[in-house]
Design a protein around this motif. Structure first.
Motif, short mmCIF file in Angstrom:
data_model
loop_
_atom_site.label_atom_id
_atom_site.label_comp_id
_atom_site.label_asym_id
_atom_site.label_seq_id
_atom_site.Cartn_x
_atom_site.Cartn_y
_atom_site.Cartn_z
N GLU A 1 -22.79 6.18 6.88
CA GLU A 1 -24.07 5.54 6.56
C GLU A 1 -25.27 6.37 7.00
OE1 GLU A 1 -24.66 3.03 4.59
OE2 GLU A 1 -22.51 2.79 4.26
N GLY A 2 -25.14 7.11 8.10
CA GLY A 2 -26.24 7.96 8.55
C GLY A 2 -26.59 9.03 7.53
N SER A 3 -25.59 9.71 7.01
CA SER A 3 -25.84 10.76 6.01
C SER A 3 -26.27 10.17 4.67
CB SER A 3 -24.61 11.64 5.84
OG SER A 3 -24.46 12.47 6.96
N ARG A 4 -25.72 9.02 4.32
CA ARG A 4 -26.16 8.37 3.08
C ARG A 4 -27.64 7.99 3.20
NH1 ARG A 4 -23.52 3.79 1.20
NH2 ARG A 4 -23.10 4.58 -0.88
N SER A 5 -28.04 7.48 4.35
CA SER A 5 -29.44 7.13 4.58
C SER A 5 -30.34 8.36 4.51
CB SER A 5 -29.56 6.44 5.94
OG SER A 5 -30.90 6.15 6.23
N LEU A 6 -29.88 9.46 5.11
CA LEU A 6 -30.67 10.69 5.05
C LEU A 6 -30.79 11.18 3.61
CD1 LEU A 6 -32.17 13.07 6.34
CD2 LEU A 6 -29.94 14.17 6.67
N LYS B 1 -30.82 9.42 0.92
CA LYS B 1 -31.81 8.56 0.25
C LYS B 1 -33.23 8.93 0.69
CE LYS B 1 -28.55 4.75 -0.13
NZ LYS B 1 -28.15 3.45 0.43
N ARG B 2 -33.41 9.21 1.97
CA ARG B 2 -34.73 9.59 2.48
C ARG B 2 -35.21 10.90 1.84
NH1 ARG B 2 -36.28 10.95 8.72
NH2 ARG B 2 -38.50 11.14 8.36
#
Length: 190
Positions: free
Chosen positions: A140-145, A147-148
């Protein structure tokens, strides 16, 4: 003993120096790859011996591909906190921007800063027209990044000896400059 200096450029951002690898960076890679929690999204934990081989692979990647992930160092204390940059292993469908940071450096915006610099570098200096990031579904951390960074999910990928992952496509060079041009403040030196 020291490594032969490679002609790898250094990138500087507001808080980071992204540079070629040095022998003392092995400790950082051990912090990432020798522990199940920190290595779970980068192929899983491995022995120190295998981390040494991973470091050799990273350095050798420069000679084979003309680029590799940079060692990421904090400017304020000179500590190597991870890696970020261009990467293209044999089983990948195309070149990617990869990264991993030691636990104490996570959640502070370093990954965003480093990946922005890496994208600017591959577009401006290497002439890439596109870049992906391969991200395991549970990361989830890399997916969030991603998206950012305005990357978008384009599909799934099954890699040898790895859990199912997703391919995230980064913005084109033109769209990247329009979106982040004023925020990409990396300077390059040889």
């Amino acid at each position: 003993m020291s490594f032969t200096e490679l002609p790898v450029p250094s990138l500087e951002t507001e808080r980071l120096v992204m540079r070629s690898w040095q022998e003392q960076d092995f400790e950082c890679l051990k912090s990432i790859f020798c522990h199940e929690e920190t290595a779970r999204y980068v192929g899983g934990a491995r022995s120190e011996h295998m981390v040494w081989r991973q470091m050799a692979t990273i350095i050798g990647h420069w000679h084979m591909r003309g680029f590799t992930v940079f060692a990421v160092e904090r400017k304020d204390d000179g500590k190597t906190i991870g890696y970020a940059g261009p990467w293209y292993p044999l089983e990948w469908p195309e070149p990617e921007i990869g990264y991993a940071l030691i636990p104490e450096a996570q959640g502070k915006g370093y990954a965003f800063e480093a990946v922005l610099a890496a994208l600017g570098y591959v577009y401006d200096e290497l002439g890439w027209e596109t870049a992906i990031s391969v991200i395991e579904r549970e990361n989830e951390g890399s997916r969030s990044l991603a998206k950012r960074l305005r990357a978008h999910l384009v599909g799934d990928i099954i890699l040898p000896e790895r859990p199912p992952a997703e391919i995230w496509r980064h913005l084109s060079p033109t769209a990247f400059k329009e979106q982040f041009g004023s925020r990409v403040v990396a300077s390059i030196s040889d």
